[in-house]
Scaffold this active site. Structure first.
Site, PDB file in Angstrom:
ATOM      1  N   LYS A  52       0.822  -1.215   0.000  1.00  0.00           N
ATOM      2  CA  LYS A  52       0.000   0.000   0.000  1.00  0.00           C
ATOM      3  C   LYS A  52       0.862   1.275   0.000  1.00  0.00           C
ATOM      4  O   LYS A  52       2.078   1.221   0.269  1.00  0.00           O
ATOM      5  CB  LYS A  52      -0.924  -0.033   1.219  1.00  0.00           C
ATOM      6  CG  LYS A  52      -1.969  -1.153   1.149  1.00  0.00           C
ATOM      7  CD  LYS A  52      -2.984  -1.015   2.277  1.00  0.00           C
ATOM      8  CE  LYS A  52      -4.032  -2.102   2.203  1.00  0.00           C
ATOM      9  NZ  LYS A  52      -5.088  -1.923   3.215  1.00  0.00           N
ATOM     10  N   TYR A 110     -12.387  -2.034  -3.934  1.00  0.00           N
ATOM     11  CA  TYR A 110     -12.885  -2.211  -2.566  1.00  0.00           C
ATOM     12  C   TYR A 110     -14.415  -2.136  -2.485  1.00  0.00           C
ATOM     13  O   TYR A 110     -14.956  -1.811  -1.415  1.00  0.00           O
ATOM     14  CB  TYR A 110     -12.251  -1.161  -1.647  1.00  0.00           C
ATOM     15  CG  TYR A 110     -10.847  -1.524  -1.184  1.00  0.00           C
ATOM     16  CD1 TYR A 110     -10.617  -2.660  -0.407  1.00  0.00           C
ATOM     17  CD2 TYR A 110      -9.755  -0.732  -1.505  1.00  0.00           C
ATOM     18  CE1 TYR A 110      -9.340  -2.990   0.025  1.00  0.00           C
ATOM     19  CE2 TYR A 110      -8.471  -1.066  -1.066  1.00  0.00           C
ATOM     20  CZ  TYR A 110      -8.278  -2.194  -0.298  1.00  0.00           C
ATOM     21  OH  TYR A 110      -7.015  -2.532   0.144  1.00  0.00           O
ATOM     22  N   ASN A 115      -2.029   0.177   6.775  1.00  0.00           N
ATOM     23  CA  ASN A 115      -1.594  -1.138   7.285  1.00  0.00           C
ATOM     24  C   ASN A 115      -0.679  -1.896   6.317  1.00  0.00           C
ATOM     25  O   ASN A 115      -0.599  -3.119   6.333  1.00  0.00           O
ATOM     26  CB  ASN A 115      -2.796  -1.983   7.731  1.00  0.00           C
ATOM     27  CG  ASN A 115      -3.736  -2.324   6.604  1.00  0.00           C
ATOM     28  OD1 ASN A 115      -3.598  -1.803   5.500  1.00  0.00           O
ATOM     29  ND2 ASN A 115      -4.686  -3.198   6.859  1.00  0.00           N
ATOM     30  N   HIS A 142      -2.111  -5.529   1.536  1.00  0.00           N
ATOM     31  CA  HIS A 142      -3.444  -6.125   1.362  1.00  0.00           C
ATOM     32  C   HIS A 142      -3.279  -7.530   0.808  1.00  0.00           C
ATOM     33  O   HIS A 142      -2.313  -7.815   0.088  1.00  0.00           O
ATOM     34  CB  HIS A 142      -4.277  -5.293   0.369  1.00  0.00           C
ATOM     35  CG  HIS A 142      -5.478  -6.019  -0.151  1.00  0.00           C
ATOM     36  ND1 HIS A 142      -6.677  -6.038   0.536  1.00  0.00           N
ATOM     37  CD2 HIS A 142      -5.666  -6.806  -1.254  1.00  0.00           C
ATOM     38  CE1 HIS A 142      -7.545  -6.783  -0.146  1.00  0.00           C
ATOM     39  NE2 HIS A 142      -6.957  -7.254  -1.232  1.00  0.00           N
ATOM     40  N   GLU A 160      -9.885 -10.295  -7.696  1.00  0.00           N
ATOM     41  CA  GLU A 160      -8.905  -9.215  -7.489  1.00  0.00           C
ATOM     42  C   GLU A 160      -7.752  -9.298  -8.496  1.00  0.00           C
ATOM     43  O   GLU A 160      -7.276  -8.273  -8.997  1.00  0.00           O
ATOM     44  CB  GLU A 160      -8.381  -9.265  -6.049  1.00  0.00           C
ATOM     45  CG  GLU A 160      -9.448  -8.883  -5.033  1.00  0.00           C
ATOM     46  CD  GLU A 160      -8.936  -8.886  -3.602  1.00  0.00           C
ATOM     47  OE1 GLU A 160      -7.764  -9.233  -3.372  1.00  0.00           O
ATOM     48  OE2 GLU A 160      -9.716  -8.512  -2.708  1.00  0.00           O
TER      49      GLU A 160
END
Ligand code: CMP
Length: 173
Positions: A46, A86, A149, A152, A163
């Site tokens: 990310k 998302y 975070n 993913h 995805e």
């Protein structure tokens, strides 16, 4: 089909039982005696981890953990692409912040391959909240909070396929 001769009936029954037994054996064998299942999962490094210069360290961890990197590219997500990616979280209160974060800088998207890759990558990432993640995990090491975070990963075989297709539309699985 039964015929008047009794011994022929028994031969027919034995034949049918034999075919059913062999078919059942192979079905059972297929389901329970298969070798290790090689899976593919989608991973994203990310914007927080990329901006902090941690993508190299994360890729190193990925390779050290036995994943084969089948595809990898550094991209800048558009708002539309992040929203579609998302979409399952559309109704969640954190959706807008998540999308804004994901378009705040470049990301590295990867297709990882390994035996049980989906769970293995989730284990390596650690819990979604870096504060609750295991000490050795990527999120504990490189993440900050629930939004920032670091990484993913797909959460199931179905979402991995979806995805991967979203991020690598040109690659066949
Ligand atoms: P990720 O694995 O990318 O999948 C969805 C993301 O939503 C998740 O990581 C977090 O970054 C984010 N997320 C999940 N739960 C929350 C939450 N309660 N608050 C803020 N962000 C969240």
């Amino acid at each position: 089909m039964f015929v008047p001769n009794k011994s022929v009936n028994w031969i027919l029954i034995a034949g049918i039982v034999g075919v059913v037994a062999i078919a059942s054996f192979w079905l059972f064998k297929c389901k329970f005696c298969r070798g290790p299942k090689i899976e593919r999962t989608l991973a994203i490094i990310k914007p927080d981890a990329v901006a902090a210069g941690n993508s190299g360290k994360i890729i190193d961890k990925i390779e050290q953990s036995g994943f084969k990197i089948v595809g990898m590219k550094k991209i800048d997500l558009t708002k539309e692409k992040a929203e579609v990616f998302y979409a399952v979280h559309k109704e969640k209160p954190f959706f807008n912040d998540l999308v804004q974060f994901m378009i705040s800088g470049s990301v590295v998207v990867l297709i990882l391959e390994k035996e049980s890759a989906i769970q293995a990558w989730r284990d390596l990432m650690g819990a979604t909240d870096p504060q609750k993640a295991d000490n050795e995990s990527l999120r504990k090491t490189f993440g900050t909070d629930l939004t920032k975070n670091a990484v993913h990963g797909s959460d199931s075989e179905e979402s991995a396929k979806i995805e991967i297709t979203k991020m690598f539309p040109d690659l066949m699985q």
